[in-house]
Design a protein around this motif. Structure first.
Motif, short mmCIF file in Angstrom:
data_model
loop_
_atom_site.label_atom_id
_atom_site.label_comp_id
_atom_site.label_asym_id
_atom_site.label_seq_id
_atom_site.Cartn_x
_atom_site.Cartn_y
_atom_site.Cartn_z
N ALA A 92 59.04 -23.73 47.54
CA ALA A 92 60.39 -24.05 48.04
C ALA A 92 61.45 -23.36 47.22
N LEU A 93 61.27 -23.31 45.91
CA LEU A 93 62.23 -22.61 45.06
C LEU A 93 62.17 -21.10 45.29
N GLN A 94 60.97 -20.55 45.36
CA GLN A 94 60.83 -19.11 45.58
C GLN A 94 61.44 -18.69 46.92
N ASP A 95 61.36 -19.57 47.92
CA ASP A 95 61.87 -19.27 49.25
C ASP A 95 63.32 -19.72 49.46
N HIS A 96 63.92 -20.36 48.48
CA HIS A 96 65.26 -20.91 48.64
C HIS A 96 66.25 -19.78 48.98
N PRO A 97 67.10 -19.99 49.98
CA PRO A 97 68.05 -18.95 50.40
C PRO A 97 68.95 -18.43 49.27
N LEU A 98 69.30 -19.28 48.32
CA LEU A 98 70.17 -18.86 47.22
C LEU A 98 69.46 -18.00 46.18
N LEU A 99 68.13 -17.92 46.27
CA LEU A 99 67.35 -17.21 45.26
C LEU A 99 66.69 -15.95 45.81
N GLN A 100 67.15 -15.47 46.94
CA GLN A 100 66.56 -14.26 47.52
C GLN A 100 67.23 -13.02 46.92
N GLY A 101 66.46 -11.96 46.76
CA GLY A 101 66.97 -10.70 46.25
C GLY A 101 67.07 -10.62 44.74
N LEU A 102 66.51 -11.60 44.04
CA LEU A 102 66.52 -11.55 42.58
C LEU A 102 65.55 -10.47 42.09
N ARG A 103 65.92 -9.81 41.02
CA ARG A 103 65.08 -8.72 40.50
C ARG A 103 63.91 -9.25 39.67
N ARG A 104 64.09 -10.35 38.99
CA ARG A 104 63.04 -10.83 38.09
C ARG A 104 63.04 -12.35 38.01
N TRP A 105 61.84 -12.90 37.99
CA TRP A 105 61.62 -14.32 37.75
C TRP A 105 60.78 -14.42 36.47
N GLY A 106 60.94 -15.50 35.74
CA GLY A 106 60.15 -15.72 34.54
C GLY A 106 59.75 -17.17 34.40
N LEU A 107 58.73 -17.40 33.59
CA LEU A 107 58.30 -18.75 33.23
C LEU A 107 57.39 -18.67 32.02
N HIS A 108 57.24 -19.78 31.33
CA HIS A 108 56.22 -19.95 30.29
C HIS A 108 55.32 -21.08 30.73
N THR A 109 54.03 -20.92 30.52
CA THR A 109 53.09 -22.01 30.80
C THR A 109 51.93 -21.94 29.82
N LEU A 110 51.48 -23.08 29.39
CA LEU A 110 50.35 -23.16 28.47
C LEU A 110 49.03 -23.00 29.22
N ASP A 111 48.94 -23.61 30.41
CA ASP A 111 47.63 -23.71 31.04
C ASP A 111 47.63 -23.62 32.57
N ALA A 112 48.73 -23.24 33.19
CA ALA A 112 48.79 -23.23 34.65
C ALA A 112 48.86 -21.82 35.24
N GLN A 113 48.34 -20.83 34.51
CA GLN A 113 48.37 -19.45 35.00
C GLN A 113 47.69 -19.31 36.35
N ASP A 114 46.58 -19.98 36.56
CA ASP A 114 45.85 -19.88 37.84
C ASP A 114 46.69 -20.41 39.00
N LEU A 115 47.40 -21.50 38.80
CA LEU A 115 48.28 -22.05 39.83
C LEU A 115 49.34 -21.03 40.20
N TYR A 116 50.03 -20.49 39.22
CA TYR A 116 51.12 -19.56 39.50
C TYR A 116 50.61 -18.25 40.09
N ALA A 117 49.43 -17.81 39.69
CA ALA A 117 48.85 -16.59 40.27
C ALA A 117 48.67 -16.75 41.78
N GLN A 118 48.32 -17.94 42.23
CA GLN A 118 48.17 -18.19 43.67
C GLN A 118 49.49 -18.05 44.42
N LEU A 119 50.60 -18.11 43.69
CA LEU A 119 51.93 -18.06 44.30
C LEU A 119 52.63 -16.72 44.03
N GLY A 120 51.83 -15.71 43.61
CA GLY A 120 52.36 -14.36 43.45
C GLY A 120 52.80 -13.99 42.04
#
Length: 143
Positions: A92-120
């Motif tokens: 929902a956040l990735q698809d939010h109309p106000l967040l389209q056209g951004l050049r870069r997204w970032g995050l830190h995670t200790l153990d959820a890399q597999d989850l985020y990989a499924q979302l691109g």
């Protein structure tokens, strides 16, 4: 969205106290003060998942709405995990109309890399370029 669950980005329906209760016991924000959470949510684009009139999941993006977004504080209460709620919130956040056209997204995670990989998401291509200032023990935890 699983039956009985509702996603909202209506700031008036985000439960600051519920968000604080989880973050204050999380590994990444242990002991965070309620007022700090209030300020963080007020200055972020937030989504929450509600069930039976209670907030059971939360995620937010810190952004300039033009070039960059930082995904943060994604969590689902333990009793509601395994239903894809984190994926629903992040999508929902990735698809939010106000967040389209951004050049870069970032995050830190200790153990959820597999989850985020499924979302691109992918590991940073050039981790040597990333720098940070970190202040440990900023939120003293009462004994």
């Amino acid at each position: 969205m699983p039956a009985g669950y509702e996603l909202t980005d209506d700031q008036s329906r985000i439960d600051v106290e519920a968000t604080h209760a989880y973050l204050a016991r999380s590994y990444w924000a242990k002991g965070i003060p309620l007022e700090t959470v209030r300020r963080a949510l007020a200055n972020s684009l937030c989504v929450a998942v509600r069930h039976a009139d209670a907030q059971v999941g939360f995620a937010r993006v810190i952004t300039d709405y033009a070039t960059f977004a930082w995904l943060a504080d994604v969590h689902v209460l333990e009793d509601h995990r395994g239903r894809g709620l984190s994926k629903v919130m992040v999508t929902a956040l990735q698809d939010h109309p106000l967040l389209q056209g951004l050049r870069r997204w970032g995050l830190h995670t200790l153990d959820a890399q597999d989850l985020y990989a499924q979302l691109g998401w992918r590991l940073q291509a050039n981790p040597g370029r990333m720098m940070e200032r970190v202040f440990t023990d900023l939120y003293p935890v009462p004994a």
